[in-house]
Design an enzyme around this catalytic site. Structure first.
Site, PDB file in Angstrom:
ATOM      1  N   ASP A 143       0.838  -1.195   0.000  1.00 30.47           N
ATOM      2  CA  ASP A 143       0.000   0.000   0.000  1.00 30.47           C
ATOM      3  C   ASP A 143       0.878   1.252   0.000  1.00 30.47           C
ATOM      4  O   ASP A 143       0.382   2.375  -0.099  1.00 30.47           O
ATOM      5  CB  ASP A 143      -1.018  -0.007   1.152  1.00 30.47           C
ATOM      6  CG  ASP A 143      -0.363  -0.015   2.517  1.00 30.47           C
ATOM      7  OD1 ASP A 143       0.873  -0.159   2.602  1.00 30.47           O
ATOM      8  OD2 ASP A 143      -1.108   0.108   3.515  1.00 30.47           O
ATOM      9  N   SER A 144       2.213   1.051   0.041  1.00 32.67           N
ATOM     10  CA  SER A 144       3.145   2.160  -0.189  1.00 32.67           C
ATOM     11  C   SER A 144       2.974   2.683  -1.616  1.00 32.67           C
ATOM     12  O   SER A 144       3.529   3.722  -1.967  1.00 32.67           O
ATOM     13  CB  SER A 144       4.594   1.710   0.033  1.00 32.67           C
ATOM     14  OG  SER A 144       4.885   0.554  -0.745  1.00 32.67           O
TER      15      SER A 144
ATOM     16  N   ASP B 238      -0.809  -6.116  -0.245  1.00 31.70           N
ATOM     17  CA  ASP B 238      -1.215  -5.471   1.002  1.00 31.70           C
ATOM     18  C   ASP B 238      -2.712  -5.258   1.009  1.00 31.70           C
ATOM     19  O   ASP B 238      -3.279  -4.797   0.003  1.00 31.70           O
ATOM     20  CB  ASP B 238      -0.568  -4.080   1.076  1.00 31.70           C
ATOM     21  CG  ASP B 238       0.497  -3.987   2.139  1.00 31.70           C
ATOM     22  OD1 ASP B 238       0.473  -4.779   3.092  1.00 31.70           O
ATOM     23  OD2 ASP B 238       1.358  -3.097   1.989  1.00 31.70           O
TER      24      ASP B 238
ATOM     25  N   LYS C 139      -0.958  -9.421   2.847  1.00 33.70           N
ATOM     26  CA  LYS C 139      -0.251  -8.925   4.032  1.00 33.70           C
ATOM     27  C   LYS C 139      -1.163  -7.930   4.729  1.00 33.70           C
ATOM     28  O   LYS C 139      -1.864  -7.168   4.062  1.00 33.70           O
ATOM     29  CB  LYS C 139       1.065  -8.255   3.622  1.00 33.70           C
ATOM     30  CG  LYS C 139       1.788  -7.574   4.775  1.00 33.70           C
ATOM     31  CD  LYS C 139       3.213  -7.216   4.440  1.00 33.70           C
ATOM     32  CE  LYS C 139       3.415  -5.862   3.822  1.00 33.70           C
ATOM     33  NZ  LYS C 139       2.834  -4.718   4.542  1.00 33.70           N
TER      34      LYS C 139
ATOM     35  N   GLU D 156      -1.447  -5.314   8.470  1.00 30.90           N
ATOM     36  CA  GLU D 156      -0.749  -4.731   9.620  1.00 30.90           C
ATOM     37  C   GLU D 156      -1.461  -5.074  10.918  1.00 30.90           C
ATOM     38  O   GLU D 156      -2.694  -5.106  10.958  1.00 30.90           O
ATOM     39  CB  GLU D 156      -0.670  -3.204   9.460  1.00 30.90           C
ATOM     40  CG  GLU D 156       0.117  -2.785   8.230  1.00 30.90           C
ATOM     41  CD  GLU D 156       0.245  -1.278   8.078  1.00 30.90           C
ATOM     42  OE1 GLU D 156      -0.157  -0.523   9.003  1.00 30.90           O
ATOM     43  OE2 GLU D 156       0.751  -0.852   7.021  1.00 30.90           O
TER      44      GLU D 156
ATOM     45  N   GLU E 285       8.844  -3.680  10.484  1.00 29.67           N
ATOM     46  CA  GLU E 285       9.226  -2.374   9.919  1.00 29.67           C
ATOM     47  C   GLU E 285       9.752  -1.446  11.018  1.00 29.67           C
ATOM     48  O   GLU E 285       9.108  -1.264  12.062  1.00 29.67           O
ATOM     49  CB  GLU E 285       8.011  -1.724   9.226  1.00 29.67           C
ATOM     50  CG  GLU E 285       8.374  -0.369   8.612  1.00 29.67           C
ATOM     51  CD  GLU E 285       7.357   0.184   7.637  1.00 29.67           C
ATOM     52  OE1 GLU E 285       6.411  -0.548   7.256  1.00 29.67           O
ATOM     53  OE2 GLU E 285       7.502   1.354   7.250  1.00 29.67           O
TER      54      GLU E 285
HETATM   55  O1  KIV Z   1       3.586  -1.127   1.672  1.00 27.97           O
HETATM   56  C1  KIV Z   1       4.779  -1.463   1.718  1.00 27.97           C
HETATM   57  O2  KIV Z   1       5.604  -1.168   0.848  1.00 27.97           O
HETATM   58  C2  KIV Z   1       5.211  -2.246   2.864  1.00 27.97           C
HETATM   59  C3  KIV Z   1       6.680  -2.468   3.012  1.00 27.97           C
HETATM   60  C4  KIV Z   1       7.269  -1.312   3.697  1.00 27.97           C
HETATM   61  C5  KIV Z   1       6.975  -3.734   3.703  1.00 27.97           C
HETATM   62  O3  KIV Z   1       4.424  -2.634   3.670  1.00 27.97           O
END
Ligand code: KIV
Length: 277
Positions: free
Chosen positions: A45-46, A84, A114, A116, A189
């Site tokens: 989600d980055s 994510d 993934k 959080e 992280e």
């Molecule tokens: O969204 C992302 O890029 C991440 C990485 C920092 C692991 O969660």
């Protein structure tokens, strides 16, 4: 060729091979990352602040994340593809979380998701338990969790045990709860190196660090940071190329050649008779 499976990832982990992971947000770059031999590709989600032009990860929608994953899926053949789950696409209820996570596998081609987890985050641990029971592989993500940035107050390193940084023990305990809930791996992280080490010793699933030091099982970075594309490099990252300057140079040269009339040249022009091109 088929994509790296969880048992194959575990073979590498058990033989102490450092695991490699990078983000990707589009088909051409994902294809290049894939053929260069990475273990895991994360549609993070980055994408929010590194690809879609938002200020943070929070605005990324479920539909945007699905669309980016589907694009990446079209060119990834070898790496495990992880997506994510965007902010609030999970956590509101188990039903909604399962339905949304399932779309990444059923519609977009991801191999795993993934999500959080806050320190001792009961809600997400319960959701992970349900997802893994149903056959959706989950990678955990603890330490600095950017989706909680408004609550934490900024991008502070975690594991130091003060106002803006939870204790090392809280992170280790949360990691063991994630392992019990069935995650196949945990992203750590921005935690202190000692926290990274203790989590890695406490769990029997691979830990993948970003800004978490040397004593973890693998590393992940954001692709735009690695390639030097749009923005400054962070302490936790390393820039291996400078695409910003390559792009600037290419665009300036193209613009100059069009303006001075040297592009298109004779070799760029279609012949009215010759059918070979
Ligand atoms: O969204 C992302 O890029 C991440 C990485 C920092 C692991 O969660």
């Amino acid at each position: 060729m088929s994509r790296l499976s969880i048992p194959e990832l575990y073979e590498k982990y058990e033989s102490n091979e450092p695991l490699t992971m990078l983000t990707a947000y589009d088909a051409p770059i994902a294809g290049q990352v894939d053929t260069s031999g990475i273990d895991m590709i994360l549609v993070g989600d980055s994408a929010g602040d590194n690809h879609l032009g938002y200020d943070s990860t929070l605005p990324v929608t479920l539909e945007e994340a699905l669309s980016l994953t589907a694009a990446v899926n079209r060119t990834v053949e070898n790496a495990m593809l992880i997506s994510d789950l965007p902010f609030l696409s999970y956590g509101t209820s188990i039903e909604e979380s399962v339905k949304n996570a399932g779309r990444f596998l059923k519609e977009a081609g991801a191999d795993a998701v993934k999500l959080e987890t806050a320190p001792y985050g009961e809600t997400t641990i319960e959701i992970i338990d349900r997802l893994t029971e149903l056959g959706i592989p989950v990678q955990g993500h603890i330490g600095l969790t950017p989706q909680r940035m408004n609550q934490i107050g900024g991008g502070y390193v975690q594991g130091r045990g003060h106002d803006t940084s939870v204790t090392l023990e809280a992170i280790v305990d949360t990691a063991t709860q994630l392992e019990e809930a069935g995650v196949f791996s945990i992203v750590l992280e921005a935690v202190t190196e000692e926290t990274g080490k203790q989590v890695t010793e406490a769990v029997d699933v691979p830990t993948i660090g970003i800004g978490s030091g040397r004593y973890v099982d693998g590393q992940v970075l954001v692709i735009t940071d690695v390639l030097g594309l749009g923005g400054d490099s962070l302490k936790l990252s390393k820039q291996y190329a400078n695409l910003d300057s390559i792009i600037e140079e290419a665009v300036k040269t193209y613009t100059k050649e069009v303006r001075e009339g040297t592009f298109p040249a004779r070799e760029n022009v279609y012949d009215p008779i010759d059918k070979s091109d």
